[in-house]
Design a protein around this motif. Structure first.
Motif, mmCIF file in Angstrom:
data_model
loop_
_atom_site.group_PDB
_atom_site.id
_atom_site.type_symbol
_atom_site.label_atom_id
_atom_site.label_comp_id
_atom_site.label_asym_id
_atom_site.label_seq_id
_atom_site.Cartn_x
_atom_site.Cartn_y
_atom_site.Cartn_z
ATOM 1 N N MET A 1 -5.456 -6.705 -4.160
ATOM 2 C CA MET A 1 -6.131 -6.242 -5.357
ATOM 3 C C MET A 1 -6.526 -7.437 -6.208
ATOM 4 O O MET A 1 -6.055 -8.556 -5.991
ATOM 5 C CB MET A 1 -5.229 -5.298 -6.148
ATOM 6 C CG MET A 1 -4.044 -5.950 -6.822
ATOM 7 S SD MET A 1 -3.100 -4.820 -7.872
ATOM 8 C CE MET A 1 -4.302 -4.361 -9.120
ATOM 9 N N VAL A 2 -7.376 -7.184 -7.189
ATOM 10 C CA VAL A 2 -7.831 -8.226 -8.106
ATOM 11 C C VAL A 2 -7.645 -7.708 -9.528
ATOM 12 O O VAL A 2 -7.979 -6.562 -9.823
ATOM 13 C CB VAL A 2 -9.313 -8.586 -7.869
ATOM 14 C CG1 VAL A 2 -9.722 -9.743 -8.773
ATOM 15 C CG2 VAL A 2 -9.554 -8.938 -6.411
ATOM 16 N N VAL A 3 -7.090 -8.564 -10.386
ATOM 17 C CA VAL A 3 -6.836 -8.185 -11.772
ATOM 18 C C VAL A 3 -7.646 -9.101 -12.679
ATOM 19 O O VAL A 3 -7.741 -10.314 -12.445
ATOM 20 C CB VAL A 3 -5.334 -8.300 -12.114
ATOM 21 C CG1 VAL A 3 -5.078 -7.861 -13.549
ATOM 22 C CG2 VAL A 3 -4.506 -7.464 -11.152
ATOM 23 N N PRO A 5 -8.445 -11.648 -15.254
ATOM 24 C CA PRO A 5 -7.558 -12.704 -15.761
ATOM 25 C C PRO A 5 -7.219 -12.562 -17.238
ATOM 26 O O PRO A 5 -6.301 -13.225 -17.723
ATOM 27 C CB PRO A 5 -8.350 -13.994 -15.493
ATOM 28 C CG PRO A 5 -9.757 -13.564 -15.285
ATOM 29 C CD PRO A 5 -9.700 -12.190 -14.711
ATOM 30 N N GLY A 6 -7.930 -11.684 -17.951
ATOM 31 C CA GLY A 6 -7.605 -11.449 -19.352
ATOM 32 C C GLY A 6 -6.405 -10.535 -19.550
ATOM 33 O O GLY A 6 -5.887 -10.425 -20.663
ATOM 34 N N VAL A 7 -5.942 -9.887 -18.481
ATOM 35 C CA VAL A 7 -4.754 -9.036 -18.567
ATOM 36 C C VAL A 7 -3.526 -9.938 -18.688
ATOM 37 O O VAL A 7 -3.424 -10.946 -17.983
ATOM 38 C CB VAL A 7 -4.644 -8.134 -17.322
ATOM 39 C CG1 VAL A 7 -3.336 -7.366 -17.310
ATOM 40 C CG2 VAL A 7 -5.827 -7.177 -17.265
ATOM 41 N N PRO A 8 -2.575 -9.619 -19.571
ATOM 42 C CA PRO A 8 -1.372 -10.453 -19.702
ATOM 43 C C PRO A 8 -0.697 -10.671 -18.348
ATOM 44 O O PRO A 8 -0.626 -9.747 -17.529
ATOM 45 C CB PRO A 8 -0.478 -9.641 -20.649
ATOM 46 C CG PRO A 8 -1.438 -8.825 -21.455
ATOM 47 C CD PRO A 8 -2.574 -8.490 -20.527
ATOM 48 N N PRO A 9 -0.204 -11.889 -18.096
ATOM 49 C CA PRO A 9 0.365 -12.203 -16.769
ATOM 50 C C PRO A 9 1.479 -11.262 -16.337
ATOM 51 O O PRO A 9 1.555 -10.888 -15.166
ATOM 52 C CB PRO A 9 0.889 -13.637 -16.952
ATOM 53 C CG PRO A 9 0.081 -14.203 -18.067
ATOM 54 C CD PRO A 9 -0.214 -13.057 -18.985
ATOM 55 N N GLU A 10 2.360 -10.864 -17.287
ATOM 56 C CA GLU A 10 3.462 -9.991 -16.883
ATOM 57 C C GLU A 10 2.954 -8.616 -16.463
ATOM 58 O O GLU A 10 3.489 -7.996 -15.536
ATOM 59 C CB GLU A 10 4.490 -9.863 -18.013
ATOM 60 C CG GLU A 10 3.988 -9.217 -19.294
ATOM 61 C CD GLU A 10 3.271 -10.178 -20.231
ATOM 62 O OE1 GLU A 10 2.963 -9.772 -21.372
ATOM 63 O OE2 GLU A 10 3.026 -11.333 -19.813
ATOM 64 N N GLY A 13 1.274 -9.012 -12.997
ATOM 65 C CA GLY A 13 2.285 -9.050 -11.946
ATOM 66 C C GLY A 13 2.834 -7.672 -11.635
ATOM 67 O O GLY A 13 3.066 -7.330 -10.470
ATOM 68 N N LEU A 14 3.040 -6.866 -12.679
ATOM 69 C CA LEU A 14 3.526 -5.499 -12.481
ATOM 70 C C LEU A 14 2.519 -4.683 -11.678
ATOM 71 O O LEU A 14 2.892 -3.948 -10.752
ATOM 72 C CB LEU A 14 3.777 -4.844 -13.839
ATOM 73 C CG LEU A 14 4.254 -3.388 -13.820
ATOM 74 C CD1 LEU A 14 5.686 -3.303 -13.299
ATOM 75 C CD2 LEU A 14 4.166 -2.770 -15.216
ATOM 76 N N LEU A 15 1.244 -4.810 -12.006
ATOM 77 C CA LEU A 15 0.215 -4.048 -11.299
ATOM 78 C C LEU A 15 0.113 -4.495 -9.841
ATOM 79 O O LEU A 15 0.008 -3.658 -8.934
ATOM 80 C CB LEU A 15 -1.131 -4.225 -12.005
ATOM 81 C CG LEU A 15 -1.224 -3.678 -13.442
ATOM 82 C CD1 LEU A 15 -2.582 -3.997 -14.045
ATOM 83 C CD2 LEU A 15 -0.967 -2.179 -13.478
ATOM 84 N N ARG A 16 0.139 -5.806 -9.613
ATOM 85 C CA ARG A 16 0.028 -6.307 -8.231
ATOM 86 C C ARG A 16 1.208 -5.866 -7.371
ATOM 87 O O ARG A 16 1.066 -5.727 -6.155
ATOM 88 C CB ARG A 16 -0.066 -7.833 -8.241
ATOM 89 C CG ARG A 16 -1.378 -8.383 -8.788
ATOM 90 C CD ARG A 16 -1.509 -9.872 -8.519
ATOM 91 N NE ARG A 16 -2.769 -10.394 -9.026
ATOM 92 C CZ ARG A 16 -2.898 -11.011 -10.192
ATOM 93 N NH1 ARG A 16 -1.819 -11.197 -10.960
ATOM 94 N NH2 ARG A 16 -4.070 -11.459 -10.601
ATOM 95 N N ALA A 17 2.356 -5.665 -7.998
ATOM 96 C CA ALA A 17 3.550 -5.277 -7.239
ATOM 97 C C ALA A 17 3.579 -3.788 -6.912
ATOM 98 O O ALA A 17 4.476 -3.347 -6.190
ATOM 99 C CB ALA A 17 4.807 -5.659 -8.023
#
Length: 293
Positions: A1-3, A5-10, A13-17
């Motif tokens: 997936m691609v998020v 980059p303006g989304v907060p890193p934490e 990471g939650l979404l990618r997991a």
């Protein structure tokens, strides 16, 4: 997936997991509400309440007898137990929100700022994979970590490029799907003339995105050249640091005259690699500037 980059890193990471869970949420799944916990009197509390009169009577007998010290000890123990039980009655068990609900709420809040594998058709998925490989090779390179490239701009611009490419590919995939569905229903001859410009628009858009990806791949290739030169230079420098030991050995053995050409060649190789590294890094910088244009 691609998020994005303006989304907060934490959050990213939650979404990618939780990609499979995000797919279920996209399909309409909603986590069930946490059931209310009924409050009820425990069996131990009821037993303690029922035993209180008997315990008080027994302690009164003990206090009036020569066993008064034991009665005081029993009284203190009983009072301690009662206090603990009263404190436990007032406790509220923390009802942590299920983890799935947390993912659900973040997914809804950042809806539209992440893209899932199903957002891309087969052709778009391949193009996106090429872009991600190129970006990953640059960001993981030693010369980027060592600051020989503009690591700060790489860290900002390359994820932004990945998101923009992914966003365009997802949009292109959706339009291609609609176009294929339209064609599958059959097109009247009068409509064919209108369809051709639409197909050219799709092809032109895809070509523009592919051109971006190819620019990333060229940048990654320049970085790979510089990376090889960087590692080779490190090996040459390590060998040059060991030269005094070899020179000493050759001098003691009387064979130092034979080694002079080899030593000079090693120094020349180091100079060539240094120039190659600088040239490769300069080429990578030029490719980077092309990406910004």
């Amino acid at each position: 997936m691609v998020v994005d980059p303006g989304v907060p890193p934490e959050v990213a990471g939650l979404l990618r997991a939780h990609v499979p869970l995000l797919s279920r949420i996209r399909a309409g799944w909603v986590p069930p509400a946490a059931p209310a916990q009924p409050r009820h009197r425990s069996a131990s509390g009821a037993l303690l309440l029922a035993a209180t009169p008997a315990v008080i009577a027994f302690m009164a007998v003990l206090l009036a007898s020569p066993l008064a010290p034991a009665g005081f000890m029993l009284l203190g123990t009983y009072v301690f137990i009662v206090l603990i039980k009263i404190a436990s009655i007032g406790e509220v068990v923390d009802d942590d929100r299920p983890h799935e609900r947390g993912v659900y709420e973040q997914a809804r809040w950042y809806d539209g700022r992440y893209l899932l594998p199903e957002d891309f058709d087969e052709e778009a998925g391949k193009v996106l994979a090429r872009a991600q490989r190129a970006i990953g090779s640059v960001l993981r390179s030693h010369i980027n970590a060592e600051g020989l490239l503009d690591d700060v701009r790489n860290a900002l611009m390359l994820p932004a490029q990945e998101w923009e490419i992914a966003r365009l590919l997802a949009k292109l995939s959706a339009l291609r799907l609609e176009h294929r569905e339209l064609l599958s229903r059959g097109i009247a001859p009068e409509v064919a003339a209108v369809i051709e410009p639409l197909e050219r628009a799709l092809a032109g858009s895809e070509a523009a995105v592919v051109a971006r990806v190819e620019a990333l791949e060229r940048y990654a290739a320049h970085v790979a050249d510089a990376e090889r030169a960087y590692h080779a230079r490190g090996q040459i420098e390590e060998l040059r640091a060991r030269l005094p030991k070899y020179e000493e050995l050759l001098a003691e053995s009387g064979a130092d005259a034979l080694a002079v050409p080899e030593i000079e060649r090693l120094a020349e190789d180091a100079d060539v690699l240094e120039r190659t590294l600088r040239r490769s890094v300069r080429s990578a910088h030029e490719a980077f500037r092309y990406l910004e244009s």
